[in-house]
Scaffold this motif. Structure first.
Motif, PDB file in Angstrom:
ATOM      1  N   LEU A  33       0.711  -1.390   0.269  1.00 16.01           N
ATOM      2  CA  LEU A  33      -0.665  -0.590  -0.113  1.00 16.01           C
ATOM      3  C   LEU A  33       1.208   0.925   0.213  1.00 16.01           C
ATOM      4  O   LEU A  33       2.110   1.864   0.405  1.00 16.01           O
ATOM      5  N   SER A  34       0.501   2.280  -0.083  1.00 12.44           N
ATOM      6  CA  SER A  34       1.058   3.745  -0.359  1.00 12.44           C
ATOM      7  C   SER A  34       1.375   4.203   1.049  1.00 12.44           C
ATOM      8  O   SER A  34       0.561   3.355   1.852  1.00 12.44           O
ATOM      9  N   ARG A  35       2.519   5.098   1.438  1.00 10.95           N
ATOM     10  CA  ARG A  35       2.288   5.271   2.740  1.00 10.95           C
ATOM     11  C   ARG A  35       1.335   5.929   3.718  1.00 10.95           C
ATOM     12  O   ARG A  35       0.856   5.504   4.636  1.00 10.95           O
ATOM     13  N   ASN A  36       0.765   6.534   3.132  1.00  7.35           N
ATOM     14  CA  ASN A  36      -0.652   7.059   3.145  1.00  7.35           C
ATOM     15  C   ASN A  36      -1.883   6.408   3.198  1.00  7.35           C
ATOM     16  O   ASN A  36      -2.071   6.731   4.578  1.00  7.35           O
ATOM     17  N   ALA A  37      -2.068   6.028   2.608  1.00  6.79           N
ATOM     18  CA  ALA A  37      -3.414   4.692   2.715  1.00  6.79           C
ATOM     19  C   ALA A  37      -3.093   3.484   3.732  1.00  6.79           C
ATOM     20  O   ALA A  37      -4.259   3.599   5.339  1.00  6.79           O
ATOM     21  N   CYS A  38      -2.056   3.351   4.313  1.00 10.54           N
ATOM     22  CA  CYS A  38      -1.446   2.555   5.230  1.00 10.54           C
ATOM     23  C   CYS A  38      -1.480   3.330   6.385  1.00 10.54           C
ATOM     24  O   CYS A  38      -1.928   2.548   7.749  1.00 10.54           O
ATOM     25  N   TRP A  39      -0.944   4.494   6.699  1.00 11.11           N
ATOM     26  CA  TRP A  39      -1.037   5.376   8.254  1.00 11.11           C
ATOM     27  C   TRP A  39      -2.050   5.832   8.063  1.00 11.11           C
ATOM     28  O   TRP A  39      -3.069   5.799   9.582  1.00 11.11           O
ATOM     29  N   ARG A  40      -3.367   5.942   7.100  1.00 11.88           N
ATOM     30  CA  ARG A  40      -5.048   6.166   7.432  1.00 11.88           C
ATOM     31  C   ARG A  40      -5.596   4.500   8.139  1.00 11.88           C
ATOM     32  O   ARG A  40      -6.151   4.910   8.806  1.00 11.88           O
ATOM     33  N   ARG A  41      -5.218   3.607   6.854  1.00 10.25           N
ATOM     34  CA  ARG A  41      -5.690   1.901   8.048  1.00 10.25           C
ATOM     35  C   ARG A  41      -5.749   2.554   9.234  1.00 10.25           C
ATOM     36  O   ARG A  41      -5.651   1.643   9.862  1.00 10.25           O
ATOM     37  N   ILE A  42      -4.139   2.905   9.176  1.00 16.45           N
ATOM     38  CA  ILE A  42      -3.405   1.893  11.121  1.00 16.45           C
ATOM     39  C   ILE A  42      -4.348   3.158  12.153  1.00 16.45           C
ATOM     40  O   ILE A  42      -4.888   2.531  13.098  1.00 16.45           O
ATOM     41  N   LYS A  43      -4.146   4.391  11.276  1.00 17.28           N
ATOM     42  CA  LYS A  43      -5.341   5.208  12.566  1.00 17.28           C
ATOM     43  C   LYS A  43      -6.563   5.695  12.609  1.00 17.28           C
ATOM     44  O   LYS A  43      -7.383   5.510  13.586  1.00 17.28           O
ATOM     45  N   ALA A  44      -6.944   4.708  11.711  1.00 13.39           N
ATOM     46  CA  ALA A  44      -8.714   4.185  10.997  1.00 13.39           C
ATOM     47  C   ALA A  44      -8.698   3.309  12.630  1.00 13.39           C
ATOM     48  O   ALA A  44      -9.237   3.333  13.305  1.00 13.39           O
ATOM     49  N   MET A  45      -7.441   2.455  12.694  1.00  8.14           N
ATOM     50  CA  MET A  45      -8.206   1.205  13.852  1.00  8.14           C
ATOM     51  C   MET A  45      -7.744   1.729  15.371  1.00  8.14           C
ATOM     52  O   MET A  45      -8.319   0.808  16.138  1.00  8.14           O
ATOM     53  N   GLU A  46      -6.832   3.145  15.146  1.00 11.31           N
ATOM     54  CA  GLU A  46      -6.869   3.229  16.494  1.00 11.31           C
ATOM     55  C   GLU A  46      -8.288   4.091  17.254  1.00 11.31           C
ATOM     56  O   GLU A  46      -8.466   3.965  18.313  1.00 11.31           O
ATOM     57  N   ALA A  47      -8.847   4.844  15.912  1.00 12.61           N
ATOM     58  CA  ALA A  47      -9.558   5.797  16.253  1.00 12.61           C
ATOM     59  C   ALA A  47     -10.462   4.533  17.011  1.00 12.61           C
ATOM     60  O   ALA A  47     -11.447   4.674  17.983  1.00 12.61           O
ATOM     61  N   ASN A  48     -11.324   3.479  16.174  1.00  8.23           N
ATOM     62  CA  ASN A  48     -12.302   2.556  16.667  1.00  8.23           C
ATOM     63  C   ASN A  48     -11.979   2.028  17.699  1.00  8.23           C
ATOM     64  O   ASN A  48     -12.825   0.770  17.831  1.00  8.23           O
ATOM     65  N   GLY A  49     -10.659   1.470  17.845  1.00  4.88           N
ATOM     66  CA  GLY A  49      -9.671   0.544  19.442  1.00  4.88           C
ATOM     67  C   GLY A  49     -10.243  -0.925  18.867  1.00  4.88           C
ATOM     68  O   GLY A  49      -9.735  -1.732  19.656  1.00  4.88           O
ATOM     69  N   VAL A  50      -9.651  -0.946  17.880  1.00  2.00           N
ATOM     70  CA  VAL A  50      -9.142  -1.916  17.326  1.00  2.00           C
ATOM     71  C   VAL A  50      -7.789  -2.185  17.436  1.00  2.00           C
ATOM     72  O   VAL A  50      -7.347  -3.011  18.484  1.00  2.00           O
ATOM     73  N   ILE A  51      -6.950  -0.843  17.659  1.00  5.14           N
ATOM     74  CA  ILE A  51      -5.477  -1.477  18.127  1.00  5.14           C
ATOM     75  C   ILE A  51      -5.559   0.216  19.808  1.00  5.14           C
ATOM     76  O   ILE A  51      -6.130   0.784  19.173  1.00  5.14           O
ATOM     77  N   ARG A  52      -5.588  -0.859  20.930  1.00  9.98           N
ATOM     78  CA  ARG A  52      -6.119  -0.379  22.160  1.00  9.98           C
ATOM     79  C   ARG A  52      -4.449   0.699  22.263  1.00  9.98           C
ATOM     80  O   ARG A  52      -5.045   1.459  22.682  1.00  9.98           O
ATOM     81  N   ALA A  53      -3.728   0.217  21.773  1.00  7.12           N
ATOM     82  CA  ALA A  53      -2.145   0.881  22.230  1.00  7.12           C
ATOM     83  C   ALA A  53      -1.270   0.168  22.016  1.00  7.12           C
ATOM     84  O   ALA A  53      -0.912  -0.519  21.261  1.00  7.12           O
ATOM     85  N   ARG A  54      -0.396   0.793  21.954  1.00  4.11           N
ATOM     86  CA  ARG A  54       1.232   0.222  21.303  1.00  4.11           C
ATOM     87  C   ARG A  54       2.150   0.466  22.448  1.00  4.11           C
ATOM     88  O   ARG A  54       2.255   1.628  23.277  1.00  4.11           O
ATOM     89  N   VAL A  55       2.963  -0.400  23.308  1.00  5.11           N
ATOM     90  CA  VAL A  55       3.517  -1.005  24.320  1.00  5.11           C
ATOM     91  C   VAL A  55       4.964  -1.801  23.922  1.00  5.11           C
ATOM     92  O   VAL A  55       4.939  -1.791  23.044  1.00  5.11           O
TER      93      VAL A  55
END
Length: 153
Positions: A33-55
């Motif tokens: 994926l492009s960098r921006n598309a990948c970043w948007r997917r990660i941010k969306a998964m953080e926003a909807n709680g799929v990714i709770r935290a990075r530790v």
């Protein structure tokens, strides 16, 4: 509510579960994926709680708590007040890494990280001075055969 994840999201999550410090550039290359598309997917998964935290995952032996105890608790108290008191006690004891209310014969199982058996004795006294239980016992882990934080995707 279960979040519907497509195969690209699953690949991104698999990479992040192995190494949350992996750069977006590296992840985007691995999932094509492009960098921006990948970043948007990660941010969306953080926003909807799929990714709770990075530790950061620490080596327990290197920081002085190589002993894992599974503490099994039975109680005769099942009121809201007792459960709140129990939750406060659990939150106050940093040695407890997980606390789970159970079905069946046990009421609660705690995972506790400690330096040694003497530290367990000290922990036991602090816990039982905070809450009333009808039975408490512990088993000590002799060998970790599998120890992961990665969830199946």
């Amino acid at each position: 509510m279960t979040q519907k994840l497509d195969t690209i999201d699953q690949k991104i999550l698999s990479i992040l579960q192995k190494d949350a410090m992996c750069s977006v550039d590296t992840i985007s290359e691995k999932v094509a994926l492009s960098r921006n598309a990948c970043w948007r997917r990660i941010k969306a998964m953080e926003a909807n709680g799929v990714i709770r935290a990075r530790v950061a995952l620490l080596d327990a032996s290197k920081i002085g708590c190589p002993l894992t105890a599974l503490v099994l608790i039975r109680t005769d108290h099942h009121s809201d007040a007792w459960r709140r008191e129990f939750a406060i006690a659990v939150a106050a004891l940093p040695e407890i890494t997980t606390a789970q209310r159970m079905t069946g014969d046990l009421d609660y199982v705690l995972t506790v990280r400690l330096a040694d058996v003497a530290a367990y004795d000290h922990f036991y006294k602090r816990l039982t001075s905070r809450i009333s239980v009808s039975d408490i016992s512990a088993s000590f882990v002799m060998e970790d055969i599998k120890d992961t934080t990665a969830l199946p995707l």
